[in-house]
Design an enzyme around this catalytic site. Structure first.
Site, short mmCIF file in Angstrom:
data_model
loop_
_atom_site.label_atom_id
_atom_site.label_comp_id
_atom_site.label_asym_id
_atom_site.label_seq_id
_atom_site.Cartn_x
_atom_site.Cartn_y
_atom_site.Cartn_z
CG HIS A 132 58.77 32.04 31.70
ND1 HIS A 132 58.34 30.87 32.25
CD2 HIS A 132 57.68 32.63 31.16
CE1 HIS A 132 57.03 30.77 32.09
NE2 HIS A 132 56.61 31.82 31.42
N1 LIG Z 1 46.04 28.58 35.36
C1 LIG Z 1 45.31 29.28 34.46
N2 LIG Z 1 44.06 28.87 34.10
C2 LIG Z 1 43.35 29.56 33.21
N3 LIG Z 1 43.76 30.68 32.62
C3 LIG Z 1 44.98 31.15 32.95
C4 LIG Z 1 45.81 30.49 33.87
N4 LIG Z 1 46.98 31.17 33.98
C5 LIG Z 1 46.86 32.23 33.15
N5 LIG Z 1 45.67 32.22 32.52
C6 LIG Z 1 45.17 33.17 31.52
O1 LIG Z 1 46.27 33.55 30.71
C7 LIG Z 1 46.30 34.97 30.62
C8 LIG Z 1 47.73 35.48 30.50
O2 LIG Z 1 48.28 35.04 29.27
P1 LIG Z 1 49.72 35.55 28.78
O3 LIG Z 1 49.95 36.94 29.24
O4 LIG Z 1 49.76 35.31 27.32
O5 LIG Z 1 50.70 34.53 29.49
P2 LIG Z 1 51.82 34.82 30.62
O6 LIG Z 1 51.08 35.00 31.91
O7 LIG Z 1 52.65 33.57 30.63
O8 LIG Z 1 52.59 36.03 30.22
C9 LIG Z 1 45.62 35.46 31.89
O9 LIG Z 1 45.07 36.73 31.70
C10 LIG Z 1 44.58 34.40 32.17
O10 LIG Z 1 43.36 34.67 31.54
MG LIG Z 2 54.62 36.22 29.58
#
Ligand SMILES: Nc1ncnc2c1ncn2[C@@H]1O[C@H](COP(=O)(O)OP(=O)(O)O)[C@@H](O)[C@H]1O
Ligand SMILES: [Mg+2]
Ligand SMILES: Nc1ncnc2c1ncn2[C@@H]1O[C@H](COP(=O)(O)OP(=O)(O)O)[C@@H](O)[C@H]1O
Ligand SMILES: [Mg+2]
Ligand SMILES: [Mg+2]
Ligand SMILES: [Mg+2]
Lengths: 194, 122, 122, 194
Positions: B10
């Site tokens: 990341h």
């Molecule tokens: N393994 C997964 N399966 C399904 N949904 C997931 C998974 N991991 C994360 N999410 C979804 O992604 C969302 C977070 O997205 P985002 O904040 O854009 O990404 P990051 O966590 O990389 O910062 C979570 O609230 C959840 O709903």
């Molecule tokens: Mg993020």
């Protein structure tokens, strides 16, 4: 056998010279089973020791070892820094009361083992320090023996340090830290001779 | 060269730093990386992953990632590409270091994977 | 603040990148780092470790490292300092992320350590 | 119920607007149990979708979904990128033959589950997608139900995604990805109404 300031100073001077001379040998050994910097690391330590000793001549063996320890700890930058550093720091503390060379080396060896959580047969500098310390205690350390201890590391499988990542494949190469330790004990023998 | 290594993080700095670190122990291995988003912020980028894999000189790729979304982007890429990419659910820095060290001495994949098993945490 | 986090890496970029990454999930935690040698080459520096620990604002320090010599320098520092430093033999990036996330919500050390146990690899 | 290009276009337009309007709400939800960027991520995706659609009007539903998928995959930068991206990519492939809305959404849901190795009750967007897909199949999806699905995530303990690092402490907060998915399904309902 006891060690005095003059002998100890000569010891360190010889060691520092050997490290500077053999920088590329040590790097090559470390390239085979590590990250290729043991010569560079020890050379940096050697120069720092020289500089520190030039700045202020130590009053006794304890102070000399402390100066060596600090220079190594601050400048080496690799695993050998805290390892040699701890050995000399522990020897410095002990040298306030103790003058017996074999006892001091044994204390240094214990320091390396504590710092590295290591023991003999792990293909590290301990494989030179420990048998050298034992031979000193029985009064029969020779340059030939030092070479023998060093050569014994060749067929060992490393279980500590970077070489341990190679597992079986670490066999067939000398341990670089054992080579620099061999320089240390060869220098010691020369210094004690006269 | 049989195996190349791809680092996904990341953080652009982590990705580049891991390359620096493991290059020392594996100077002859092709190591490429994808760090951060397209704008070099914290995140992950499918495009960077694609570029890192395509520019790698290994016949097969050993891929290491930090967090979930790097993993998902990598898996997405693996569904799209013809390259052989092995993905390891191991500690990023430590896993990449282990694999690089062993790939450098041309250890077979089996040995590399045995060593990596000890670093499985994901 | 109860817990601060210190990152030790052989690579200055990894150390800084881990801070960037975990800061996002833990914006209120004090995170300091020691990366590379005094000359910012690959390696480790007791002086940098000391500075990172002294500048950290946590009452107690949770410390994470990458390879053996960072660990040894850290242990050397721990023998010298009066600060309370907890050293974790876990995956560097993943462990620091886990601890930061939990420290951010003021989880007790016991909980943090339970989570870290799953990442023990050293 | 089937979906045509006009409806699908309206759906995406409404979704994009909602994402842009609620950028800070989504960021706040993600700050509580994640890294605070879900709004920024989805907003980046929204802008990329708008741009891509402005550049080239899609010829059919499949092409529309593909455009959405690529924009999201390329621009979102967080976990939600590959997740929404896979959903729309799989729906795009299916939409070549399939026009039934419930079937398409169910295929999108399966895509998210595959990509995220996740299932219901893990406090992720699946907890909105899956019940919404089921309600669509039985013909009784309403805005109230969408809100209900979203609210159900509040008391769940996260076992996937960043929130899972918080374990028990992830309770008491809405899942940000479920909130953006709620916007998606609210937009869909409005688009299908008229
Ligand atoms: N393994 C997964 N399966 C399904 N949904 C997931 C998974 N991991 C994360 N999410 C979804 O992604 C969302 C977070 O997205 P985002 O904040 O854009 O990404 P990051 O966590 O990389 O910062 C979570 O609230 C959840 O709903
Ligand atoms: Mg993020
Ligand atoms: N845990 C340990 N215990 C004892 N000696 C060790 C240990 N780890 C490494 N060494 C010694 O240190 C040497 C490597 O030193 P150096 O190359 O300077 O450090 P680095 O491995 O950090 O690059 C090895 O050859 C070995 O003799
Ligand atoms: Mg070395
Ligand atoms: Mg080194
Ligand atoms: Mg997020």
């Amino acid at each position: 056998m006891t060690i005095n300031l003059e002998q100890a100073t000569k010891w360190i001077d010889l060691f520092v010279d050997k490290l500077e001379e053999n920088r590329s040998t040590l790097n090559e050994l470390d390239t085979a089973i590590g990250d290729g910097d043991h010569g560079t690391n020890m050379d940096r330590g050697a120069k720092a020791i020289k500089e520190a000793l030039a700045k202020k001549a130590p009053a006794d063996v304890s102070e000399l070892f402390k100066t060596v320890a600090f220079a190594i700890i601050q400048k080496v930058g690799g695993a050998s820094g805290p390892l040699y550093g701890t050995a000399f720091l522990d020897m410095s503390k002990a040298a306030k009361e103790e003058t017996d060379l074999a006892k001091l080396i044994s204390i240094g060896n214990d320091g390396i083992k504590r710092r590295g959580q290591s023991d003999v047969n792990m293909k590290t500098m301990i494989d030179v320090w420990q048998p050298a310390s034992e031979a000193l205690a029985s009064g029969d350390l020779t340059a030939e023996k030092v070479t023998e201890f060093l050569n014994n590391t060749k067929d060992m499988v490393a279980t500590k340090g970077r070489a341990s990542y190679l597992e079986e494949k670490s066999k067939g190469h000398l341990d670089p830290g054992s080579q620099s330790s061999a320089y240390l004990f060869e220098s010691l023998l020369t210094a004690m001779e006269g | 060269m049989k195996y190349g290594i791809v680092i996904l993080s990341h953080s652009p700095k982590i990705a580049e730093g891991v390359k620096d670190l493991i290059s020392q122990a594996a100077p002859s291995i092709s190591i490429t990386y994808a760090g951060g988003t397209d704008e070099n912020e914290i995140g992950s980028s499918l495009e960077k992953i694609q570029t890192a894999c395509e520019q790698n000189k290994g016949e097969e790729i050993l891929a290491f990632y930090d967090l979930g979304s790097s993993k998902m982007n990598l898996e997405m890429y693996m569904e799209m590409t013809d390259l052989t990419v092995h993905k390891y659910d191991v500690a990023l820095v430590e896993g990449a270091y282990t694999a690089a060290t062993l790939a450098e001495i041309e250890a077979p994949l089996e040995n590399i994977e045995t060593s990596l098993k000890k670093l499985l945490i994901k």
